[in-house]
Design a protein around this motif. Structure first.
Motif, mmCIF file in Angstrom:
data_model
loop_
_atom_site.group_PDB
_atom_site.id
_atom_site.type_symbol
_atom_site.label_atom_id
_atom_site.label_comp_id
_atom_site.label_asym_id
_atom_site.label_seq_id
_atom_site.Cartn_x
_atom_site.Cartn_y
_atom_site.Cartn_z
ATOM 1 N N ASP A 326 0.840 -1.198 0.000
ATOM 2 C CA ASP A 326 0.000 0.000 0.000
ATOM 3 C C ASP A 326 0.881 1.256 0.000
ATOM 4 O O ASP A 326 2.110 1.176 0.045
ATOM 5 C CB ASP A 326 -0.921 -0.013 1.213
ATOM 6 C CG ASP A 326 -2.230 0.750 0.983
ATOM 7 O OD1 ASP A 326 -2.281 1.588 0.070
ATOM 8 O OD2 ASP A 326 -3.193 0.508 1.738
ATOM 9 N N ILE A 327 0.231 2.424 -0.018
ATOM 10 C CA ILE A 327 0.968 3.696 -0.082
ATOM 11 C C ILE A 327 1.008 4.401 1.267
ATOM 12 O O ILE A 327 1.392 5.573 1.338
ATOM 13 C CB ILE A 327 0.368 4.630 -1.153
ATOM 14 C CG1 ILE A 327 -1.107 4.930 -0.864
ATOM 15 C CG2 ILE A 327 0.533 4.021 -2.542
ATOM 16 C CD1 ILE A 327 -1.712 5.978 -1.784
ATOM 17 N N ILE A 328 0.597 3.704 2.338
ATOM 18 C CA ILE A 328 0.690 4.272 3.678
ATOM 19 C C ILE A 328 1.531 3.356 4.562
ATOM 20 O O ILE A 328 1.688 2.164 4.286
ATOM 21 C CB ILE A 328 -0.689 4.488 4.329
ATOM 22 C CG1 ILE A 328 -1.472 3.164 4.401
ATOM 23 C CG2 ILE A 328 -1.466 5.567 3.598
ATOM 24 C CD1 ILE A 328 -2.730 3.239 5.232
ATOM 25 N N GLU A 329 2.062 3.959 5.633
ATOM 26 C CA GLU A 329 2.831 3.209 6.620
ATOM 27 C C GLU A 329 2.354 3.575 8.023
ATOM 28 O O GLU A 329 2.228 4.774 8.315
ATOM 29 C CB GLU A 329 4.326 3.515 6.493
ATOM 30 C CG GLU A 329 4.939 3.090 5.175
ATOM 31 C CD GLU A 329 6.415 3.471 5.076
ATOM 32 O OE1 GLU A 329 7.210 2.607 4.674
ATOM 33 O OE2 GLU A 329 6.754 4.630 5.419
ATOM 34 N N PRO A 330 2.076 2.622 8.892
ATOM 35 C CA PRO A 330 1.958 1.200 8.568
ATOM 36 C C PRO A 330 0.716 0.961 7.726
ATOM 37 O O PRO A 330 -0.152 1.840 7.640
ATOM 38 C CB PRO A 330 1.835 0.547 9.940
ATOM 39 C CG PRO A 330 1.157 1.596 10.776
ATOM 40 C CD PRO A 330 1.735 2.903 10.304
ATOM 41 N N GLU A 331 0.623 -0.193 7.106
ATOM 42 C CA GLU A 331 -0.583 -0.515 6.355
ATOM 43 C C GLU A 331 -1.746 -0.775 7.316
ATOM 44 O O GLU A 331 -1.541 -1.032 8.505
ATOM 45 C CB GLU A 331 -0.331 -1.738 5.471
ATOM 46 C CG GLU A 331 0.703 -1.496 4.387
ATOM 47 C CD GLU A 331 0.795 -2.630 3.378
ATOM 48 O OE1 GLU A 331 0.169 -3.690 3.628
ATOM 49 O OE2 GLU A 331 1.466 -2.455 2.354
ATOM 50 N N VAL A 332 -2.966 -0.681 6.792
ATOM 51 C CA VAL A 332 -4.145 -1.025 7.588
ATOM 52 C C VAL A 332 -4.158 -2.540 7.785
ATOM 53 O O VAL A 332 -4.076 -3.300 6.822
ATOM 54 C CB VAL A 332 -5.436 -0.555 6.898
ATOM 55 C CG1 VAL A 332 -6.661 -1.054 7.665
ATOM 56 C CG2 VAL A 332 -5.462 0.974 6.796
ATOM 57 N N ILE A 333 -4.265 -2.961 9.032
ATOM 58 C CA ILE A 333 -4.221 -4.385 9.361
ATOM 59 C C ILE A 333 -5.456 -4.754 10.180
ATOM 60 O O ILE A 333 -5.783 -4.090 11.166
ATOM 61 C CB ILE A 333 -2.951 -4.733 10.165
ATOM 62 C CG1 ILE A 333 -1.703 -4.446 9.335
ATOM 63 C CG2 ILE A 333 -2.975 -6.193 10.613
ATOM 64 C CD1 ILE A 333 -0.409 -4.605 10.109
ATOM 65 N N VAL A 334 -6.147 -5.813 9.744
ATOM 66 C CA VAL A 334 -7.249 -6.370 10.515
ATOM 67 C C VAL A 334 -6.709 -7.532 11.332
ATOM 68 O O VAL A 334 -6.134 -8.470 10.790
ATOM 69 C CB VAL A 334 -8.391 -6.849 9.603
ATOM 70 C CG1 VAL A 334 -9.499 -7.506 10.439
ATOM 71 C CG2 VAL A 334 -8.962 -5.694 8.795
ATOM 72 N N LYS A 335 -6.882 -7.478 12.630
ATOM 73 C CA LYS A 335 -6.437 -8.535 13.524
ATOM 74 C C LYS A 335 -7.569 -8.869 14.483
ATOM 75 O O LYS A 335 -8.108 -7.982 15.148
ATOM 76 C CB LYS A 335 -5.196 -8.095 14.304
ATOM 77 C CG LYS A 335 -4.585 -9.210 15.146
ATOM 78 C CD LYS A 335 -3.285 -8.746 15.790
ATOM 79 C CE LYS A 335 -2.647 -9.877 16.594
ATOM 80 N NZ LYS A 335 -1.373 -9.443 17.235
#
Length: 367
Positions: A326-335
């Motif tokens: 992706d173009i952002i840091e951190p990436e969006v993460i589903v946990k």
């Protein structure tokens, strides 16, 4: 809020797997990234998410770029405004073109939140520290749909949306409910039915769906009112909610039991929050819709979903569901089915500059 420049970028990347509906199959995603910079060097980011062809809305990437370049950006740079809430009035002479307005407004709200040193969602009263995540299953083969659901169950998504049409709905829903009788399941029709299909649509009540999204015309409110009276399953309006007025009309006519807000489609933060407040006032459940977007738009949607009215998991999946990177840091993460809400100023994410440059095909700066 004197701006020093506004930059537009065209960028695109292939999806990890095709996104299939009865209207279109998307294999590559093209968007416009908007960067608004102030005189101190702070930069806010927005993302315009029309598709390359007008299958979902009348706006396309090309028409959106035209509206930004020739109308919205010149008006904005020439105006000495103090607060982003002045933009709606400034742009009132430009009819519709909601996705162009949304992208520029997103960038300016992000910039303003960074200037104020506050997370963007908190500017509008958002209080959640984590947001429940839903996922979209878009395939023309039920075997593939079942495989996608199995993969997403491992991540713990809290809601599953399956794309349907009159030729596959009963097969898809029967097999999904047979394999997964208890998952929170909704169906998205993307306007595939008419009022003549009411007897057929009533059969879907047997599948214990959370809702059926936009079964009738993409611009309809009246006929959905008639349909809702004939179905136990709540109707959710999406494509036909393009403004506060649309939402108000739908509630007056009792056209739906649920509304989804897509910030990009209603014109940005200001309109999205007005619709949110209206639905809260009328006790109508909300969820935040997605547009197969990159991380900037996803970050804005996440911030919007922190508002109290968004009680149903929205279309905010992990970045990795669509993109290799992706173009952002951190990436969006589903946990475990949720996304942690950042607490940094603005959208709360940094820009992955190297990745953004790699995907950019055209860039121009306006001063």
């Amino acid at each position: 809020m004197k701006l020093s420049s506004i930059t537009l970028r065209l960028m695109k990347a292939p999806l990890k797997r095709p996104f299939k509906t009865h209207l279109e199959t998307v294999t590559e995603r093209e968007v416009i990234i908007v960067e608004a910079r102030d005189q101190d060097g702070l930069t806010g980011y927005g993302e315009a998410v029309p598709f390359s062809s007008p299958w979902y809305t009348e706006e396309t990437v090309k028409t959106c770029f035209h509206m930004l370049e020739d109308f919205l950006i010149p008006k904005t740079l020439a105006f000495d405004f103090k607060h982003p809430n002045e933009l709606a009035g400034l742009w009132s002479g430009v009819r519709r073109n909601a996705m162009a307005k949304s992208a520029l407004e997103q960038a300016i709200w992000d910039l303003y939140a960074k200037q104020e040193g506050i997370y963007l969602g908190k500017l509008f009263g958002g209080e959640r520290t984590e947001v429940d995540a839903g996922v979209v299953i878009a395939s023309d083969r039920v075997e593939d749909a079942l495989r996608q659901i199995e993969e997403c169950l491992e991540v713990g998504y809290r809601r599953y949306k399956i794309k349907i049409n009159p030729t596959n709905d009963l097969e898809f829903l029967t097999q999904i409910r047979s394999a997964y009788p208890d998952i929170p399941l909704m169906a998205d029709a993307n306007s595939a039915y008419t009022l003549q299909d009411v007897p057929h649509l009533q059969k879907l009540d047997a599948f214990n769906l959370m809702m059926i999204e936009q079964p009738l015309g993409h611009d309809d409110i009246v006929e959905h009112s008639l349909l809702q009276k004939e179905m136990e399953t709540p109707v959710c309006l999406d494509e036909s909610i393009n403004s506060y007025h649309d939402a108000k009309s739908a509630l007056m006519l009792e056209s739906c039991g649920v509304i989804t807000i897509k910030m990009a489609k209603v014109g940005g933060w200001s309109q999205a929050v007005k619709i949110h407040d209206l639905c809260v006032e009328h006790n109508v459940p909300l969820w935040c819709g997605g547009m197969i977007e990159f991380g900037i738009s996803r970050a804005h949607n996440l911030a919007l979903a922190t508002l109290k009215g968004f009680t149903i998991p929205g279309d905010i999946s992990s970045s990795s569901r669509y993109w290799e990177s992706d173009i952002i840091e951190p990436e969006v993460i589903v946990k475990n089915g949720v996304i942690k809400v950042p607490d940094k100023p603005g959208i709360g994410f940094s820009i992955h500059s190297e990745r953004l440059d790699e995907l950019t095909s055209y860039r121009t700066v306006y001063r």
